[in-house]
Every structure is written in C-alpha cells, then in structure tokens.
Write a protein that holds these residues in place. Structure first.
Motif, mmCIF file in Angstrom:
data_model
loop_
_atom_site.group_PDB
_atom_site.id
_atom_site.type_symbol
_atom_site.label_atom_id
_atom_site.label_comp_id
_atom_site.label_asym_id
_atom_site.label_seq_id
_atom_site.Cartn_x
_atom_site.Cartn_y
_atom_site.Cartn_z
ATOM 1 N N THR A 925 28.260 13.459 27.755
ATOM 2 C CA THR A 925 29.217 14.685 27.765
ATOM 3 C C THR A 925 28.819 15.400 29.337
ATOM 4 N N ALA A 926 27.689 15.414 29.703
ATOM 5 C CA ALA A 926 27.373 15.884 30.927
ATOM 6 C C ALA A 926 27.854 15.206 32.186
ATOM 7 N N LYS A 927 27.788 13.703 31.909
ATOM 8 C CA LYS A 927 27.997 12.866 32.916
ATOM 9 C C LYS A 927 29.411 12.908 33.109
ATOM 10 N N MET A 928 30.386 12.873 31.859
ATOM 11 C CA MET A 928 31.956 13.149 31.979
ATOM 12 C C MET A 928 32.635 14.233 32.685
ATOM 13 N N ARG A 931 31.743 13.490 36.383
ATOM 14 C CA ARG A 931 32.978 12.643 36.862
ATOM 15 C C ARG A 931 34.336 12.966 37.036
ATOM 16 N N MET A 932 34.639 14.078 36.163
ATOM 17 C CA MET A 932 35.981 14.503 36.276
ATOM 18 C C MET A 932 36.345 15.479 37.115
ATOM 19 N N GLU A 933 34.993 16.221 37.621
ATOM 20 C CA GLU A 933 35.094 17.156 38.808
ATOM 21 C C GLU A 933 35.329 16.176 40.255
ATOM 22 N N GLU A 934 34.404 15.065 40.295
ATOM 23 C CA GLU A 934 34.630 14.357 41.538
ATOM 24 C C GLU A 934 35.957 13.733 41.544
ATOM 25 N N LEU A 935 36.559 13.148 40.367
ATOM 26 C CA LEU A 935 38.012 12.756 40.439
ATOM 27 C C LEU A 935 39.140 13.778 40.797
ATOM 28 N N GLU A 936 38.741 14.972 40.305
ATOM 29 C CA GLU A 936 39.916 15.974 40.689
ATOM 30 C C GLU A 936 39.821 16.068 42.402
ATOM 31 N N LEU A 937 38.388 16.278 42.873
ATOM 32 C CA LEU A 937 38.492 16.577 44.319
ATOM 33 C C LEU A 937 38.867 15.215 45.068
ATOM 34 N N ASP A 938 38.593 14.135 44.662
ATOM 35 C CA ASP A 938 39.095 12.802 45.404
ATOM 36 C C ASP A 938 40.599 12.992 45.563
ATOM 37 N N ILE A 939 41.346 13.370 44.241
ATOM 38 C CA ILE A 939 42.735 13.357 44.234
ATOM 39 C C ILE A 939 43.417 14.187 45.148
ATOM 40 N N ARG A 940 42.775 15.651 45.196
ATOM 41 C CA ARG A 940 43.206 16.673 46.211
ATOM 42 C C ARG A 940 42.992 16.424 47.625
ATOM 43 N N ARG A 1288 26.346 0.862 42.597
ATOM 44 C CA ARG A 1288 25.273 1.856 43.393
ATOM 45 C C ARG A 1288 25.255 1.441 45.011
ATOM 46 N N LYS A 1289 25.673 0.269 45.336
ATOM 47 C CA LYS A 1289 25.629 -0.062 46.869
ATOM 48 C C LYS A 1289 26.846 0.644 47.567
ATOM 49 N N ASN A 1290 28.003 0.710 46.966
ATOM 50 C CA ASN A 1290 29.145 0.972 47.251
ATOM 51 C C ASN A 1290 29.651 2.390 46.603
ATOM 52 N N PRO A 1291 29.357 3.254 46.720
ATOM 53 C CA PRO A 1291 29.667 4.670 45.786
ATOM 54 C C PRO A 1291 31.085 4.975 46.043
ATOM 55 N N GLU A 1292 31.706 4.456 47.312
ATOM 56 C CA GLU A 1292 33.192 5.022 47.617
ATOM 57 C C GLU A 1292 34.102 4.160 46.822
ATOM 58 N N ARG A 1293 33.614 2.891 45.993
ATOM 59 C CA ARG A 1293 34.511 2.322 45.246
ATOM 60 C C ARG A 1293 34.695 3.006 43.754
ATOM 61 N N LYS A 1294 33.633 4.140 43.588
ATOM 62 C CA LYS A 1294 34.084 4.705 42.293
ATOM 63 C C LYS A 1294 35.149 5.773 42.363
#
Length: 1549
Positions: A925-928, A931-940, A1288-1294
C-alpha cells in the motif's frame, strides 16, 4: 388381399435397394456379388449375380432388384415343383444360380434358367422382372453352376418363309454327373422359346423328334456363339492330353427345323500363327459387316494368362465340306470311320499382344474396325485397325486401381452406341467409347487417330459424327497415316518442278465440295498458270521458277475444307543440294524436305510419300554395345517407380532408358544419372496401361540396345492397420494390410506430409513401418502410401493417444530370479509385451527383464517380467523403453508417510501465510501510493515539455548549394513501368550510354510490331487475355508496361489504343457505377493510363514540381534526424505518422562533435568537422550523420562506404573504438542493447576520429548487425524489450510513457515542413502562363467527351474521373515514391511521413466533407484545417483547365512526336537543396531536357509480349473470329507464331 401383393413386392422386387448395391457417380454400378451373366436390350441391362437378379436402365440406374434365394417346394409332377422367393432374413433351402439369361424382345420377356437340383427356368416380364410370366422345373443349359457353356437365341428359317426362335445351348460335359438327376450327355441342343412352338416352351421336341449334337470323345469347353443371317457359329476348346488343346469352329445352317439345323453340322480348326499345341481360345467377337465374315479371338498362346494375343480370322462358312461329317462332333452318332477333320483356318493378322486379355468387343466404324479389349487386371483398351489390318496406338479407356478381372463378355449401349458396358467382377461400368471433346484443335482431333471423332467445322470442335449437324467435317483417312498433310517436290521430264500436296483425310460432303488450296511465299509468283485446279484430296503447284534457292524457299500452304482451314509451313529445298555421307540423319533431312531417298542418295521425288523406314541405317558413330543384365525393381505399379537401378555392361555412353510396349506408338524415355558404367539410376515413368513392356538403353546416335522387361501392375491399396493407434511420441511399429503393398515406397501421415516413413518390411499384403510423432492437438491422422510421385489415400486412419504412463513397480524374489511387476495406467493403446523392453538398474548396471505376461485390473495394466540369475534381491530403479522413448522409474516411498507429513504441515503453513500476508499488504500500500505520485509528476512534466517545445522551438534547416539528383528518363520510366519486376526491368531497359544506337529488330519482332500496330488486333488481344481467369492483375500490369515499351516510338497510336480500351471499360463497368471507373488498377488500360501519364508528364515533373518535391523530402529527412530514431523498430520522435511515433524514448541531449578524418597511413588527420548528434544515437547512426554532414559540407560523398569505416572517441588522451555491440553492452534477458554515445559517455564537444576499417567488427560476421535475420529479436535500442528485469541500474526506465502525451511531436513536425508541402501542392495544381500540361488538358477533354457519349450529366462523376486518372494514378505514386524520380533511398521514417502527406493530397481532391471527432485518426486531424483551402484551389484548377482552349489533334501529335525524339539540351540552373538526404549523384544522369528514344530494348519487350500471345493463342484467335476480324489478320497472327516458333532456343532465351 391388399397385404399379399405388397408383401410379395417387398420380398421379390425390392425396388431402389441401396444397402448392398451402389450406384456410382462415374457411370457405374456395384453389385452385392460377382457377375455370372448379363444381357442388354435397347433400354435396359439385366445382370445376374450369385444371389440376385438386377434390372438397370441403359445408363446403369437401378430399376429393379430381385433376390434369387428362396424355398423350393416339391410336387408329384415336374411342373408342380415351385421356387418361391423369400426375404433374406428368412430361412431358405435353395438359390437359383443363373446359367442362361436371354432377353426375347419380340415377346417382351426375359428367359432366366439356372441350377436348382435338376434345373429351373423362369420367364420374366422384360419391363418388370419382379413379374413372373412362367416357371418350370426343367434343365436348360449346364447342370453345373460353373462350366464352359454358352447359350443364345437363334432363328431357324421354316418352309413357309417364316422363322422360329429357339434357345441354343452348348454345354460342357462332366463325367460322371454329380447329381441324382438323369442328365443327358448331348453337347448342343435347341430348346423352344415360347409356348406356341411344338412341344411347348423349353422343349427339345421338333417335328415329333428330338435331335442334338454330341461330342464324340471327351468334353468340349464352349467359349462363344452367335448367328449371322441364318448361319450359326460355335467356338470351343477341345482339351487333349499333356495340356494340349485344339480350337474348333462349328458351322450350322438355321433352316427347315431343329433336326435339319443340327444335321448341317460342319467344322473347322483354328490355327494360331506362332502358337503351339497349348493355344486356347479365351474370348471372341464377330466384326460387324461383311462378307467376308471377320471374327476376332483372344488366344492364350502358352495356355496360361501371360501371353495372350488378339487374332483376326475370316470364318465365312465353307459349304463345300460334307455335312455332319466331323471327327469331334456329330448329330447322327457314331460317325463313320476315317472322317476328315475339315479345313484349317489361319489368322489374317495378329492385331494386338497384351498379357491377361480376357474379353473383346468388335465394332465397325466407317472403314475402321474398333476393338474394345478387357484384361484380367481391370483394363479396357481400345484398338483401332484399318482396312489393311494395321493397328493404331492402343488407348486405355478405363483402368481399375485393383486387379478386378473383366468379364469374358462385353456389350455396346444400344441407345447411343457411344458407351461400352464393362463388367468387372462385382461392378458394371459404362465407359465412353471416345472422349472427342477433350481435343481442342483440328490437329489434336486428327492426331488422336480415333475413328469415332470428327472435327466439325460448324461447331469448331471435335465431336462424334452424329453430333455434327451438317456434313462440314473432317476425320482420319481410311488407312493409317502418320501425317494429316504430306508433300512432295516432283521434277518431270521437262525439268519443271511441282509441289504436290496430299491430304490424308476423310471428309463430309460439304467439306469436300468446298476444297481449296492457296500457296504463298516471299516470291511474287510462286505457282505458274499451268498448275492444275485443286481436287480433293490433292492439289499441285507447278513452280514458276524451275530452280530452288540454295538456302531453301519458305512456302505457306493454306487448305480450306468447308469452314475448316489448315495451314502448313514448308521449306522447299533443292533435292540435289542435299549431299553428304549416307547416314540416317541425311536421309531424314531428305525425306522431310519432300525429296526421295534411293541408292543412299537424295533425289527428286517420283512416287508416293516416302516411308520413314527407308532411313533405318547405321548412324556412323562407334560405341561399345551395351547390355542389360537386370532392373531393380522390375515389377512396379502403373504409377511407376523413382530411383530404379539398371545393371549391365558397357553402360558408360548410355544417355537414357526407353520403355515401350509391343504396339506403343509413343515410347517413353527417361534420363539417367549416377552412371558408373555397370550400373545407372533412372525413373520408371507412370503409364496408362498395365502389362509388360520392353526396356532398352539409348546411345547418343539414337540407337537402342538391350532387351529387358518391366511389368506394370495395379496400384497398391491399404484397407487396415494393426494396431490402429499410436502413442503421440511415435515410432510404434504398425502393420498395414492391403494389396500390392510391395510397390509402396513409403508411408505418409496427414499431420506431417513432408516426412516419408520407410517400410521396415513389406510384401504383397503387409507393410510394416514406424509411426511418426504427432503434436498434442492431433487425435487422428490419415494414412497415405507414397508410390513414385503419387500419394494414395488409405481407407484407414491412425489414432493418436498420449504416451503410456508407468506409475510404479514392485520387485519380488523368486528363487534365483527377481519378478518385476510394472504398473501402468490403463489406456487405449493396447500395448503388447513385444513392444515393451524393461531393465532393472542397480549399482550402475542394467539387468534385462524378460517379459512374461500382461494383466489388467481396475484401470491399471500390469506387465510381469523376470530378471534371471541376479544377486540383487531388490531393484530400486527400472529403465523402460517403448518405441523411441526411454523412461526411468524409481521406487516411491510409502503413501502413508506422505499423508502423515501433510497433516502436520498444513496448520503451520496456514499460520505463517496469514502473518506474511498482513505485513506484505502494508508494504504494498505504501509503495503503491509513492509510485502513483511519481507517475503523476512524470506525466505533468511530459505535457509541459511538449507545450513549451511547440511554442518556442525554432526549426533551422541547413541549406547547401548542389544539384538535384534527378534520375534519367529510362530509369524513371522503368521504375514506374515495372515497380516489382526486376527481371523485366533488366530485359527492357537498354544500357546504351550516350550514343543511343537503335537495336535492330529481327523478322519475327518486325512482324509482331506490324501486328501490334493493328488497333483491332491489339484491342482484341487485350480483351481476350483479360477474360482468362488465369490472367492475374500482375500479368495485366506487365502487359500494359510491355505495350508501352514496344509502342514507345508510336505514342499517338498508343494514345488511340488507350482511348479505345477506356471507352470499352467505361461501357462495360462504368455504366452501372460510373464513380468507380479508374479507381483501382484491375485492368490493363488502368495501368496503361499510369504509364502514359508518366511518359507525358516527365518534362513537367523535372521542370516544375520535381524541385519542390526534393525540397520537401529533404525537410522531412532533416527534421526526423533532429530527434531520436530507434534503430531496431525505425520509429522516430519527429514524424507525421502516429504509427511510427517513438513515444517510449528516454531523455537525450544534443551534442556537437569534432570529427577528424584519417588522411594518410602515418596517422595524419584532416581539419575537424563539426557534426550534430544525439546522446541516444547508436554508433551506426553516428556514422550516418558524419558521412551526411561531410557530403553537405564538401558537395561530394566520402571516399568510403558506411560499412567500411569505423569511429573512435578520444578519452583521456587515447582513442576508444566505438562499436554497436561489444563486451560492455547491456543485456536484458536474452536481448542485447545497442551501444549509444551515452553508453560510452561521449560529452558535448568531444573529438571523434573516422578510420578505414580493414575487417568486419569482431563480434559480428556481417558488415552490419542489420544483416542478421533475427536482428529485431536479438537487439534493442531505445524501446525496452518485453522482459522482466531488475531496473535499479536505470531508474529512468520506470517512468510511465503514454503515446497521447507525445502527439504534439506530430504537430511540431507538420509545422516544420508545412511551407514545403504547400509549395509542392501548388506547383502540382498550378498553371504557369495560364496553361495546364498538354497531356492533362487533352485527357480531361477526352473524359468530358466520354461523359457526353454516355449521357452522364452529374458533374461529380466527371470530377471523380479526373481525380482518379491524374492525382490518384500519377501524382500519389510520385509523392509516395520519390526514389522513382531521384537517385536516393527511401527510409521507413520517410515513407510513413510521405503516406500522411499523400493522404492529405488526395483529401484535397475529395468532394465529400469528412466529419472529424475525437476518435478520428491523427493523419486526418493533422491537416484538417488546411484541406478546405486546398479544395478551393483544386476546384479552381479543374475550372481553369476546362476553360482553357482545347488542344487540337495536330498540336497533341506534335507534342507526342517531340516526346519520342532525341533533343539534347542544357541543364537547369542549379538549385538549392537539403543535403541531409542519403543520396549519391549518378554518373550517367541525363540533362533535364534529354528525351528518350532508343533507351528501351524493344525486341525484348516484343518477345515478352509474344509469351502472352503464345500462352493464350487459341483464346486470342477465337476473340478475333468473334470480332469479325478479316482473315488476313488471323493469317498474320499465324505467321508471327510460325516465325517465333522457328527461332532457335538459344536465341529465344
């Protein structure tokens, strides 16, 4: 009272019975038993089998079926014995087996007599055999169910000039009779046929007395009998000791009464030429017509079946012989002592030799005798014999797949006289006597040498004579001739030469009355006025010139017989000029030239046609005489055999193997290989005829040596397989059962048709092989036999089940042995002990276990085996083998132990799982949430970046001075004409350089050119080809382009042809839906229009639109290079196509690199060159940008190709080699990432050196990784592979990437190149100086006129026609394929962008308004706001063309003539261009005004066109006839065919 007749109908008649007998689709009927007798009348066929009697229609449709099984009820008197038929399920005590079956048409009755105790006869209604008219317990015919006896009806002339019909029976006598009945021993008797005769029906009494003919000694085997006029003929074999035999003929005169008829006995002996004392008569048939009375007999020369011959005799009665004075037969017995044996008749001819002949039927057809011969292996052979008793080639009319023997008697269908009733064991076939309609030309019809067939001129087809409505027909002559037309060059005493034409034909009255000859040649006057008039069958041309040229004189002879025309191409040579050594080759040359051969020299002809036999002489070549010792195999099926081996001596010079039957007119020859001098390999070809053929080997001089034989038998068939199932892994040994299986070369299953399973063992009835493996989805597989080149289906199939599953085993000590009990799950495989091998394994050794028994119980199979004499008491491992599988089985622990452990572990596992689940739920739950906050920031961030880029980015396109790399005309035209046919391009484009020397046409091409320049012929040819279903769209396009090349110097004529074809297309398909005209390329004229537009608009393209097209292509290419391009998928960030949008790419940086080029071998380098690149570029992309920048900077390409250079990056004072893939490449799963500049950490401003590569990259055997067939599967670039990997070596791929966020890249690309697109569009539909190109104006006016002719007033239809003809057929092709115009390569990214622009271009010409919404495709939305403005400009363009003054025909002809001539000119001023394209200037590029004569190989195009004409020659000729073409046009077509057919193959190729 109503039930009784119904019950009788069920028991007796059973009409429509379909359980045991079957009507066949191919004109046949299958019975429930073997045929005993059959008879035929005009409209019905009656067949008696062992237990049934059938009534069939003349076409073998079942009418009535009558059982012959029933109950015989005894009585005090003979006439009280009654036979009553019963149902097949009821008890019976008798079966009436028919020995005599005679239809009496005059009385409408059928006489059926057979064997029940002492005989039984019935008289049945001829129209309904279930209706019994009369029955009697009496013996007529043989008392035995199987004997050599005959019975037939005879007419005896009475004193009062009337005649009586009797039943003549000739019976083979057996001693002693095997029944208590009092059989009489007479051999030949006459029975009454109706109740009105003296003594009543079936009686032997005549004039109050009984008479018969007896055999004086021994028995006679009667074979056949018949009556002609009032003469009766009987044939029999008289066996003697030591397997000897005499064939005897009895003559009787049917006169006065029974007694006088039998007393008129006379006899003769038939002697077989070349046959010994063992010769026997097998079957016979009288030849209709006469006198004389000709009769054919099938004789067994050796007393068996292998050597049978068909002989022809004259059996006219010899009345000079004393009556009733025969040593073998007598009516007044015993005969007087010393009676002579009568005359001996010898055969007039041996007509045919064939093994296993069993029957014959003779028919008279005009002057020909036609024999239908049945064989013991199921064949029906037709043999035509002329009046000189010379036989033509035998033809097989029917061939059974098995060895069903043909019944000794065959009959002709009396309804149409076109079918033969062929009885085969338990089948009756109705076989056509001829298949005339299969011959499609008059030559084929004559060459078939079939007396039944005529060529009907009015129907223009090969038919039966009765089917030709008039007498306008021709057929084969009355004697055998090798050619339809022969000729001779005769020299008379006065020195005049005459060409004598002889036809070998039989013709109808109308054809005879309209017989004419026409002679033509290059000579102006071939025939002198002294030539006699033509008179069938001959015509003569007295040559006006008394001498023939040394090179020969070609002559065309046209013969007209009614409406049929024959044409012969001759080449007359001076007979005295044909000289040389007397060889067979020189002789044949002499005879073929119409000369005569005598005294080993060629001379002028004097008599009739020369026989080819005069040329049988030695060839003059010396070879060692080869000998054949064996052929393996020498017995094959009629499908032949591949890879047969011939052994012998002196075989080194052998070139082929000849296979020929005794009377085969067309021997077959098979090539040889693997010839080692004493052994060679060849294929035994298939055949229509079963039997034995002779084999000899061919030498280069044409001679044939050796005398071996090959026997053709029936084809193999399979009826069952044991076992009928296999485990799915295959290799189960199964046995096929059937017949002739020794001829099978292998077995094929339907699920794997490519794999042929070789037999393990095979004989005639069994074949053993291993089954192939199958997929898990296969449950049943059909079985086929592989025989030579044929695949024959079996009437069985193989079922597949899962492999056997062995579960456990136990071992028990029994004395010195250990008994193993192996358990297997029960299945449907029915595995036997022999299929299973078991070993006990202990201590690394294997101990064989001998199988003892198999038991089954409770869904388990037990296999019991013993391991003998072993020290081990227990075995813990077994090795099990079945088929090709080996299974290892170990002892399992006790099931109770497993159960206890399971009970203890279940509670522990449940508690641990609950605790673990609660902890993991909190972490997830905490990880999800994070992750949702990071995805929202990337899309913006992605959306903002796209907006900023669209509003602020400036697109700077680099311009450099250079020349536009236009292709010269011939290469432009070839790519338009033949876009996908490189072979035709190579043939039709001349590489003539600057001289342009015109290729000379040979006479055949000149004639074809003249023919093509006839508009009627050309349009008929196109229509005829397009009507053929086998003429594909690809063929239509090729035809149009070949015509364009062939008529390139006659563009005005090509225009006229195109207009005619377009009018025909519009009338044919445009009347119903006119808007669809010219929409697709589905006809020849549509492709022809594309080519015509390309020819006429090439100048406009170079002078006006080409420059704007090149600028737009350059802008697109450079804009694509400004963003990432994935090297594997070819997707780009900057593109116009959503499908090719690279939206998955990660962040990148722009780099400015300093590039040094190696200038010498000692390490010298050039001045640095600044090159723009991206950090995400792969090494190959970097090299492409370096070379492109070099070309743009200096105006010429770099001296090395892309694959021949390598690059190095300067890092810390040393250079590091950059490779696409090396040991440092990142690998995800099994996929390798291509190295990028970011991977090598190349910074902005870095120095890169370009070197010359001397060897391929170390990790790749190819010059480029893209040469690898699995490039996209092994490597990736900017788009990650679809595999799970720790990132983990390429975090930008996430980061989550969404395509919709990056759609602004499409818009930015459109903005960058929009001005170039507008300029291009307006250059296309612009009208400089207020005038459209000549071709556009001329063709649009043509379409206006066509619409007026078709009464079309809708302006939308005209708009669509013009759009389909110009923008759609020409400009879209150019827009999407700039490589057709420029010397360049088109990348996938460029192709996707051009497709979007071409769609916008066509939308500008559309009349319909498209409603766009949020779900519309992006390529439509991209130019949605621009399309309305473009449409207004298009309408103005069309209106301006319509208002423009029309172009006169003279002006347009002048324009087209100018397009066909050579005009040298200077080039346009150089224009600015983008040099980011990957193009290379062409050395032979033409100037912009250079035209295009002599740039095409016109002879090659003409030869390709003739291939179409040759392929569809008959259809084109028929189309000309239907169109009312003049006869001269058809003659010209034939002349062209003759010229091309006469070319040597080497020059043709």
């Amino acid at each position: 009272m109503i039930l009784l007749p119904g019950l009788l109908l069920v028991l007796w008649g059973e009409p429509g019975r379909c359980l045991e007998e079957k009507e066949e689709e191919n004109g046949g009927f299958t019975f429930d038993g073997d045929i005993r007798h059959f008879a035929a009348v005009a409209d019905a066929v009656f067949v008696a089998t062992e237990e049934r009697l059938y009534q069939l229609s003349h076409d073998l449709t079942l009418i009535q079926s009558l059982t012959q099984r029933g109950v015989l009820t005894a009585g005090h008197q003979t006439h009280e014995v009654v036979f009553t038929r019963v149902a097949e399920t009821e008890e019976r005590n008798a079966t009436l087996r028919v020995n005599v079956l005679l239809p009496l048409v005059a009385d409408q009755s059928l006489i059926s007599c057979g064997v029940i105790e002492c005989g039984y006869c019935e008289v049945l209604d001829l129209r309904n055999i279930s209706h019994v008219l009369y029955r009697e317990h009496i013996l007529v015919g043989s008392p035995w169910s199987s004997s050599a006896s005959v019975g037939f009806l005879v007419d005896v002339e009475q004193r009062n000039t009337d005649s009586e019909t009797y039943i003549l029976t000739a019976t083979q006598q057996h001693e002693p009779p095997r029944s208590s009945c009092s059989f009489v021993t007479e051999a030949v008797k006459l029975h009454n046929s109706n109740e009105g005769q003296e003594g009543s029906i079936f009686s032997l009494i005549g004039d109050f007395t009984t008479s018969s003919i007896e055999r004086t000694k021994g028995s006679a085997e009667f074979v056949d009998g018949f009556q002609i006029d009032f003469n009766i003929y009987l044939f029999s074999n008289l066996p003697a000791g030591d397997n000897n035999n005499r064939v005897r003929l009895i003559w009787l005169e049917g006169k006065t009464n029974k007694k006088e008829t039998l007393k008129s006995l006379r006899g003769a002996t038939l002697r077989v030429s070349g046959g010994g004392a063992r010769s026997r008569l097998v079957a016979s048939a009288v030849v209709p017509g006469g006198p004389p009375v000709l009769w054919s007999g099938v004789f067994s020369v050796d007393g068996g079946r292998t050597d049978t011959r068909l002989l022809l005799f004259d059996i006219s009665p010899d009345l000079s012989v004393a009556a009733d004075a025969d040593p073998d037969f007598c009516s007044m017995c015993p005969p007087a002592a010393g009676v002579p044996g009568g005359p001996t008749l010898t055969s007039k001819a041996v007509l045919f030799k064939q093994s296993f002949m069993t029957s014959v039927l003779a028919v008279r057809q005009k002057a020909w005798m036609v024999f239908f011969i049945g064989t013991g292996d199921g064949q029906l052979i037709k043999l035509a014999v002329d009046q000189n008793y010379r036989a033509l080639c035998p033809r097989v009319l029917y061939r059974a797949d098995d060895d069903r023997q043909v019944f000794p008697r065959m009959l002709l269908d009396q309804v149409d006289l076109k079918h033969v009733y062929l009885p085969l064991q338990n089948q009756m076939k109705r076989v056509p006597v001829s298949r005339c309609s299969s011959h499609t030309s008059v030559q084929d019809c004559w060459s078939a040498q079939d007396p039944y067939c005529v060529w009907c001129g009015s129907r223009r087809s090969c038919t039966f004579e009765v089917d030709c409505q008039d007498s306008d027909w021709i057929s084969i002559p009355e004697d055998s001739q090798p050619k339809m037309v022969s000729y001779k060059v005769v020299k008379d005493g006065g020195g005049r030469l005459a060409l004598v034409i002889q036809t070998h034909l039989t013709v109808g009255r109308q054809a005879r009355e309209n017989f004419a000859c026409q002679f033509s040649s290059s000579s102006s006057e071939l025939c002198s006025l002294q030539s006699p008039p033509a008179q069938f069958p001959q015509c003569t041309c007295v040559l006006s010139n008394g001498a023939l040229p040394a090179e020969g004189l070609p002559v065309t002879v046209t013969l007209r017989l009614g409406t049929t025309e024959l044409r012969e191409q001759l080449k007359l040579s001076g007979c005295s000029n044909i000289r040389g050594p007397a060889t067979s080759v020189l002789c044949r040359r002499c005879v073929e030239a119409g000369c005569g051969w005598s005294q080993d020299a060629c001379s002028w002809a004097t008599g009739g046609p020369e026989d080819d036999d005069v040329c049988q002489m030695e060839s003059g070549m010396n070879f060692s005489r080869p000998e054949i010792s064996s052929i393996a195999p020498s017995v094959v099926s009629f499908y032949g055999r591949n890879h047969a081996v011939l052994s012998g001596y002196n075989l080194s010079a052998v070139t082929g193997v000849r296979i020929q039957a005794d009377t085969d007119c067309a021997p077959r020859e098979s090539p040889v290989w693997n010839n080692v001098g004493v052994e060679l390999t060849f294929h035994i070809p298939s055949t229509d005829n079963k039997g034995t053929v002779t084999v000899c080997v061919l030498l280069p001089d044409g001679s044939c040596h050796g005398n071996a034989t090959i026997t053709y038998r029936s084809s193999p068939s399979c009826t069952g397989v044991v076992p009928s199932c296999s485990w799915i892994s295959g290799k189960r040994e199964v046995t096929l059962m059937g017949s002739h299986l020794e001829f099978s070369e292998g077995v094929v299953h339907s699920h794997d048709l490519q794999a042929v399973r070789a037999p393990r063992t095979r004989n005639s009835q069994n074949l053993t092989y291993d089954t192939p493996a199958a997929d898990k989805n296969i449950w049943i597989s059909s079985v086929f036999l592989k025989v030579a080149n044929e695949t024959l289906a079996c009437s069985t199939a193989m079922k597949y089940y899962p492999d056997p599953e062995f579960t456990s085993f136990t071992s028990t000590r029994t004395g010195d042995d250990v008994r193993i009990t192996l358990q297997k799950k029960a299945d449907r495989l029915e595995m036997s002990l022999a299929e299973l091998s078991v070993w006990g394994v202990e201590g690394g050794r294997r101990y064989p276990c001998i199988m003892e028994a198999k038991e089954s119980s409770n869904e388990t199979d037990f296999f019991i085996c013993d391991i003998q004499q072993t020290p081990n008491a227990k075995f813990h491992h077994l090795m099990i083998r079945y088929g090709g599988q080996t299974v290892r089985l170990s002892v399992r622990p006790s099931p109770q132990l497993y159960l206890l452990l399971a009970l203890l572990l279940v509670p522990c596992i449940a508690v641990a799982a609950a605790v673990f689940y609660r902890r993991q739920q909190k972490k997830l739950t905490a990880k999800m949430n994070r992750r949702m906050e990071e995805l929202e920031l990337d899309i913006r961030n992605d959306i903002r970046q796209g907006f900023v880029e669209l509003q602020t980015e400036r697109v700077d396109l680099m311009e450099v001075v250079g020349a536009i790399p236009f292709l010269d005309y011939k290469h432009f035209a070839s790519r338009i004409f033949f876009p996908e046919r490189e072979a035709l391009t190579a043939l039709c484009v001349e590489d003539v350089g600057q001289d342009g020397v015109k290729t000379r046409l040979d006479p055949s091409c000149q004639s074809l050119t003249r023919l093509l320049q006839d508009q009627l012929f050309l349009t008929c040819m196109v229509h005829a080809l397009e009507e053929q279903s086998s003429f594909s769209i690809r063929d239509k396009c090729a035809l149009a382009s070949l015509l364009t090349v062939a008529l390139h110097n006659h563009l005005w004529y090509l225009t006229e042809v195109m207009e005619a074809l377009l009018r025909a297309l519009a009338l044919r398909s445009g009347a119903a839906q006119p808007k669809l005209l010219l929409r697709r390329t589905e006809s020849t004229v549509e492709k022809l229009l594309t080519n015509w537009m390309s020819v006429c608009l090439y100048g406009f393209l170079r002078e006006r639109a080409g420059q704007q097209l090149f600028l737009m292509v350059g802008a697109l290419t450079q804009r694509t290079a400004q963003g990432p391009v994935d090297r594997v998928t070819e997707k780009a960030q900057y593109t116009l196509s959503e499908d090719w949008l690279l939206w998955q790419a990660q962040d990148f940086k722009a780099l400015k690199l300093k590039v040094l080029f190696a200038a010498g071998g000692d390490g010298e380098v050039s001045e640095p060159l600044e090159v723009s690149a991206l950090s995400c570029d792969s090494v190959e992309q970097l090299k492409e940008k370096i070379l492109s920048t070099f070309r743009a900077k200096f105006g010429f390409p770099y001296s090395r190709r892309l694959g021949d250079v390598s690059v190095e990056f300067q890092s810390g004072g040393s250079f590091v080699a950059l490779e696409e893939v090396d040991a440092t490449s990142e690998v995800i799963g099994e996929v390798t990432m291509l190295n990028t500049l970011k991977h090598y950490e190349v910074p902005d401003g870095a120095t890169v050196k370009v070197l010359h590569r001397r060897s391929p990259p170390p990790l790749s055997q190819q010059g480029s990784l893209k040469d690898d067939e699995n490039f996209s599967g092994k490597y990736f670039h900017l788009i990650d592979p679809d595999v799970d990997q720790n990132q983990r070596k390429n975090p930008e791929r996430k980061k989550l990437k969404m395509k919709e966020v990056h759609l602004t890249k499409l818009l930015s690309t459109k903005v960058a190149v929009h001005s170039y697109v507008e300029n291009l569009f307006r250059s296309i539909w612009g009208t400089p100086h207020g005038r459209a190109p000549h071709a556009v104006k001329y063709f649009f006016d043509f379409l206006d006129g066509l619409a007026d002719d078709m009464k079309i007033t809708d302006p939308d239809v005209l708009h669509i026609w013009k759009t389909n003809s110009l923008p759609l057929r020409f400009w879209v092709n150019i827009l999407k394929n700039p490589q057709f115009v420029f010397d360049m390569e088109k990348s996938p990214q460029l192709d996707s962008c051009l497709t979007v622009i071409a769609q916008a271009f066509m939308d500008s010409f559309s009349l319909s308004e498209t409603q766009l919404g949020k779900h519309s495709p992006t390529n439509k939305l991209l130019y949605a706001k621009d399309i309305p403005q473009f449409r207004q400009e298009v309408k103005a363009y069309y209106k301006q063309i319509r208002d423009q003054p029309p172009i006169t025909e003279a002006e347009f002809k002048e324009f087209l003539q100018d397009e066909s001539k050579v005009k040298a000119g200077s080039g346009e001023p150089l224009v600015c261009l983008f040099v980011c394209l990957n193009v290379k200037p062409s050395r032979d590029r033409a100037s912009p005004f250079q035209k295009h004569e002599n740039e095409f190989n016109e002879p090659a195009a003409l030869r390709e066109l003739y291939r179409f004409i040759q392929r569809y020659f008959t259809e084109i000729k028929d189309k000309l006839d239907q169109s009312g073409a003049p006869i001269e046009l058809t003659e010209q077509l034939h002349h062209v065919k003759h010229l091309f057919d006469g070319l040597k193959s080497c020059s043709w190729d």
